[in-house]
Design an enzyme around this catalytic site. Structure first.
Site, PDB file in Angstrom:
ATOM      1  N   THR A 235       0.819  -1.219   0.000  1.00  0.00           N
ATOM      2  CA  THR A 235       0.000   0.000   0.000  1.00  0.00           C
ATOM      3  C   THR A 235       0.849   1.264   0.000  1.00  0.00           C
ATOM      4  OG1 THR A 235      -1.519   1.255   1.394  1.00  0.00           O
ATOM      5  CG2 THR A 235      -0.071  -0.255   2.533  1.00  0.00           C
ATOM      6  N   ASP A 236       0.280   2.343  -0.531  1.00  0.00           N
ATOM      7  CA  ASP A 236       0.980   3.638  -0.482  1.00  0.00           C
ATOM      8  C   ASP A 236       1.014   4.199   0.947  1.00  0.00           C
ATOM      9  OD1 ASP A 236      -1.714   4.367  -0.255  1.00  0.00           O
ATOM     10  OD2 ASP A 236      -1.681   5.818  -1.900  1.00  0.00           O
ATOM     11  N   GLU A 237       0.210   3.602   1.856  1.00  0.00           N
ATOM     12  CA  GLU A 237       0.161   4.130   3.227  1.00  0.00           C
ATOM     13  C   GLU A 237       1.471   3.925   3.984  1.00  0.00           C
ATOM     14  OE1 GLU A 237      -3.366   3.523   5.472  1.00  0.00           O
ATOM     15  OE2 GLU A 237      -4.650   3.651   3.717  1.00  0.00           O
TER      16      GLU A 237
ATOM     17  N   TYR B  48      -2.249  -0.274  10.875  1.00  0.00           N
ATOM     18  CA  TYR B  48      -2.333  -0.977   9.582  1.00  0.00           C
ATOM     19  C   TYR B  48      -1.085  -0.704   8.736  1.00  0.00           C
ATOM     20  CZ  TYR B  48      -3.332  -1.443   4.620  1.00  0.00           C
ATOM     21  OH  TYR B  48      -3.223  -1.737   3.281  1.00  0.00           O
TER      22      TYR B  48
ATOM     23  N   LYS C 134       1.955  -3.209   7.323  1.00  0.00           N
ATOM     24  CA  LYS C 134       2.285  -3.427   5.909  1.00  0.00           C
ATOM     25  C   LYS C 134       3.740  -3.010   5.639  1.00  0.00           C
ATOM     26  CE  LYS C 134      -0.075  -4.697   2.922  1.00  0.00           C
ATOM     27  NZ  LYS C 134      -0.325  -6.094   2.428  1.00  0.00           N
TER      28      LYS C 134
HETATM   29  O1  DAU Z   1      -4.157   3.912   0.187  1.00  0.00           O
HETATM   30  C1  DAU Z   1      -4.385   2.542   0.043  1.00  0.00           C
HETATM   31  C2  DAU Z   1      -5.237   2.061   1.177  1.00  0.00           C
HETATM   32  O2  DAU Z   1      -6.565   2.489   0.918  1.00  0.00           O
HETATM   33  C3  DAU Z   1      -5.210   0.558   1.372  1.00  0.00           C
HETATM   34  O3  DAU Z   1      -3.913   0.162   1.706  1.00  0.00           O
HETATM   35  C4  DAU Z   1      -6.168   0.155   2.495  1.00  0.00           C
HETATM   36  O4  DAU Z   1      -6.185  -1.249   2.617  1.00  0.00           O
HETATM   37  C5  DAU Z   1      -7.547   0.655   2.172  1.00  0.00           C
HETATM   38  O5  DAU Z   1      -8.430   0.375   3.237  1.00  0.00           O
HETATM   39  C6  DAU Z   1      -7.534   2.154   1.890  1.00  0.00           C
HETATM   40  O6  DAU Z   1      -7.297   2.885   3.107  1.00  0.00           O
HETATM   41  P1  DAU Z   1      -8.138   4.171   3.499  1.00  0.00           P
HETATM   42  O7  DAU Z   1      -8.129   4.335   4.957  1.00  0.00           O
HETATM   43  O8  DAU Z   1      -7.688   5.358   2.698  1.00  0.00           O
HETATM   44  O9  DAU Z   1      -9.607   3.713   2.944  1.00  0.00           O
HETATM   45  P2  DAU Z   1     -11.062   3.952   3.545  1.00  0.00           P
HETATM   46  O10 DAU Z   1     -12.022   3.512   2.488  1.00  0.00           O
HETATM   47  O11 DAU Z   1     -11.211   3.399   4.906  1.00  0.00           O
HETATM   48  O12 DAU Z   1     -11.147   5.530   3.688  1.00  0.00           O
HETATM   49  C7  DAU Z   1     -10.944   6.404   2.596  1.00  0.00           C
HETATM   50  C8  DAU Z   1     -10.982   7.825   3.152  1.00  0.00           C
HETATM   51  O13 DAU Z   1     -12.330   8.127   3.567  1.00  0.00           O
HETATM   52  C9  DAU Z   1     -10.127   8.026   4.377  1.00  0.00           C
HETATM   53  O14 DAU Z   1      -9.568   9.341   4.357  1.00  0.00           O
HETATM   54  C10 DAU Z   1     -11.098   7.911   5.557  1.00  0.00           C
HETATM   55  C11 DAU Z   1     -12.401   8.428   4.963  1.00  0.00           C
HETATM   56  N1  DAU Z   1     -13.638   7.785   5.469  1.00  0.00           N
HETATM   57  C12 DAU Z   1     -13.689   6.424   5.494  1.00  0.00           C
HETATM   58  C13 DAU Z   1     -14.812   5.761   5.933  1.00  0.00           C
HETATM   59  C14 DAU Z   1     -14.864   4.250   5.979  1.00  0.00           C
HETATM   60  C15 DAU Z   1     -14.726   8.548   5.846  1.00  0.00           C
HETATM   61  O15 DAU Z   1     -14.703   9.803   5.779  1.00  0.00           O
HETATM   62  N2  DAU Z   1     -15.854   7.887   6.266  1.00  0.00           N
HETATM   63  C16 DAU Z   1     -15.938   6.532   6.363  1.00  0.00           C
HETATM   64  O16 DAU Z   1     -17.001   6.021   6.810  1.00  0.00           O
END
Ligand code: DAU
Length: 307
Positions: A88-90, A113, A117
């Site tokens: 991941t880029d994280e 997380y 990774k």
């Molecule tokens: O960057 C790659 C990564 O992207 C992967 O390595 C991870 O496995 C994957 O889960 C994803 O991580 P994020 O934390 O960026 O994805 P997430 O969909 O959880 O959240 C995207 C963005 O939206 C993040 O800034 C948090 C925000 N968010 C997320 C959720 C679930 C919200 O504002 N509301 C929410 O309910």
């Protein structure tokens, strides 16, 4: 299993259920199959879950990866098979405008997380250096598309809008993510596995940076259109909630290396990808109903009710 229906009758497909934390299981698997390589995608992937249960991430992402590496070193003779780790880029942490992560950006993971990774990436490189295991690594940005579990932002929004439930946006929605359509990612993985240079790392980005709030508004607009709702109805569901702890502000990937060296490119714009994704979830509401029953309800309650 529903996600594997398309391939279940393929002659070169076998499904074995197992756990990469289980060393005996892996050993038996390597004895019963002569793998020509490994594309390792098995991971705990959700940042919010890593905040409530970091140990699960160490077990699967770190120990699980080391178990797989060990099995490959032990069972593969001649070091010809490739061990490809999807990451991941994280691992690079957050980056300020106008910076971009390159393959040489120092690791600076900030969540449990991303720390897990980053650790697994280091182990993969260490096995290349120490045991000559032919490895490859790629670090990708945010995936979205059909079949994604609705803990992630895009399908979570689609599901909540469909149900006319509040759409939770963390903080002020100003965090920036780069969105990569799942099929573009799959094409990149195929290229790297077959044509990438052993020992190398490749960054894979969608070239579609977007603030969360803008992404959520786009999903609302597309949902209004597809569900024949009045314009603005879905947007009225947006609810700003307590921010994620330690929330990285911005990820941004430079994909120059894979574009130039392997001739990869994205084929799906963010607007096209979101339209296809929304259409898929609306056409497959039994899939969505199935995965959002049971455990998901508990998870959702725990994550969102106190926000
Ligand atoms: O960057 C790659 C990564 O992207 C992967 O390595 C991870 O496995 C994957 O889960 C994803 O991580 P994020 O934390 O960026 O994805 P997430 O969909 O959880 O959240 C995207 C963005 O939206 C993040 O800034 C948090 C925000 N968010 C997320 C959720 C679930 C919200 O504002 N509301 C929410 O309910």
């Amino acid at each position: 299993m529903e996600n594997l229906k398309d391939v279940e009758n393929s002659p070169n497909y076998t499904f074995v259920k197992g756990d990469i934390e289980d060393v005996d299981f892996l050993s038996a698997l390597f004895q019963s199959h002569q793998f020509e390589g490994i594309i390792h995608l098995a991971a705990e992937s959700h940042v919010d879950r890593s905040i409530t249960n970091p140990l699960a991430f160490i077990r699967t992402n770190v120990l699980g990866t080391v178990n797989l590496l060990d099995a490959a070193v032990k069972h593969w003779k001649g070091n010809t098979q490739r061990f490809y780790h999807i990451s991941t880029d994280e691992v690079f942490g957050s980056i300020e405008e106008p910076g971009l992560f390159t393959e040489n950006t120092p690791y600076d993971p900030k969540s449990p997380y991303s720390a897990s990774k980053a650790s697994s990436d280091h182990f993969v490189r260490a096995y290349h250096n120490t045991y000559d295991l032919p490895i490859l690594i790629s670090n990708c940005s945010n995936n979205y598309g059909p079949c994604q579990f609705p803990e992630k932002l895009v399908p979570l929004c689609i599901n909540n809008i469909k149900e006319s439930s509040p759409v939770p946006v963390y903080g002020q929605g100003l965090n920036i993510r780069d969105w990569l359509y799942v099929e573009d990612h799959a094409a990149a993985i195929d290229l790297i596995y077959h044509k990438g240079l052993v020992g190398e790392t490749y960054n894979i980005g969608g070239g579609s940076p977007c603030k969360n709030i803008d992404l959520v508004r786009s999903i609302c607009r597309i949902m209004d259109e597809k569900l024949n709702r009045p314009i603005g109805q879905s947007e009225s569901l947006i609810t700003f909630v307590k921010d994620r702890a330690g929330h990285d502000l911005r990820y941004a990937i430079d994909s120059k290396k894979i574009i130039e060296d392997l001739k990869w490119q994205t084929t799906t714009t963010l607007e096209e990808g979101l339209r296809t994704t929304v259409a898929w979830y609306l056409e497959n509401d039994s899939w969505l109903d199935h995965v959002t029953s049971g455990h998901y309800k508990n998870y959702y309650h725990l994550q969102y009710n106190k926000r």
